[in-house]
Scaffold this motif. Sequence first.
Motif, PDB file in Angstrom:
ATOM      1  N   VAL A  66       0.835  -1.201   0.000  1.00 26.14           N
ATOM      2  CA  VAL A  66       0.000   0.000   0.000  1.00 26.14           C
ATOM      3  C   VAL A  66       0.871   1.253   0.000  1.00 26.14           C
ATOM      4  O   VAL A  66       0.617   2.202  -0.746  1.00 26.14           O
ATOM      5  CB  VAL A  66      -0.971  -0.003   1.207  1.00 26.14           C
ATOM      6  N   GLY A  67       1.916   1.269   0.822  1.00 26.40           N
ATOM      7  CA  GLY A  67       2.793   2.439   0.898  1.00 26.40           C
ATOM      8  C   GLY A  67       3.531   2.713  -0.396  1.00 26.40           C
ATOM      9  O   GLY A  67       3.592   3.854  -0.858  1.00 26.40           O
ATOM     10  N   VAL A  68       4.098   1.687  -1.005  1.00 31.31           N
ATOM     11  CA  VAL A  68       4.837   1.852  -2.256  1.00 31.31           C
ATOM     12  C   VAL A  68       3.891   2.259  -3.384  1.00 31.31           C
ATOM     13  O   VAL A  68       4.204   3.146  -4.189  1.00 31.31           O
ATOM     14  CB  VAL A  68       5.619   0.563  -2.605  1.00 31.31           C
ATOM     15  N   THR A  69       2.715   1.638  -3.444  1.00 34.12           N
ATOM     16  CA  THR A  69       1.736   1.979  -4.480  1.00 34.12           C
ATOM     17  C   THR A  69       1.276   3.427  -4.336  1.00 34.12           C
ATOM     18  O   THR A  69       1.224   4.174  -5.321  1.00 34.12           O
ATOM     19  CB  THR A  69       0.532   1.025  -4.410  1.00 34.12           C
ATOM     20  N   GLN A  70       0.968   3.840  -3.131  1.00 32.73           N
ATOM     21  CA  GLN A  70       0.519   5.218  -2.891  1.00 32.73           C
ATOM     22  C   GLN A  70       1.608   6.212  -3.266  1.00 32.73           C
ATOM     23  O   GLN A  70       1.339   7.212  -3.944  1.00 32.73           O
ATOM     24  CB  GLN A  70       0.110   5.387  -1.428  1.00 32.73           C
TER      25      GLN A  70
END
Length: 80
Positions: A66-70
Motif C-alpha cells: 500500500v505504501g509503495v503503491t501510494q
Amino acid sequence: SIGSEHAEDYVLWYGDGLHPVQWLSSMFLHAGIEHLLGNMLFLWAFGLVIEGKTGWWQFLAIYLGVGVTQSGLEQLCLLG
C-alpha cells in the motif's frame, strides 16, 4: 540520527521523474516526533487487528504494498 540534509535522496520528490527507491524510503521518514507518534498510534490501533486476521507476513506485504503503491501513484500524478 540522520539530519534533514542527508535525507534529501529519500524524500518523495515531485516533478522530477519517477524514483522507485523514494517510494519505499519515504514511508519511513517523519516530519517530527508528533508525526511519528501519530503513525505509531494508528499502527497500534488498526495494524493489530489487521495483523491478527492476516498474519505478520501478509500484514508486512500489505503495509509495504500500500505504501509503495501510494507513493508511486503520488509521484506519477505530480510529474507535470
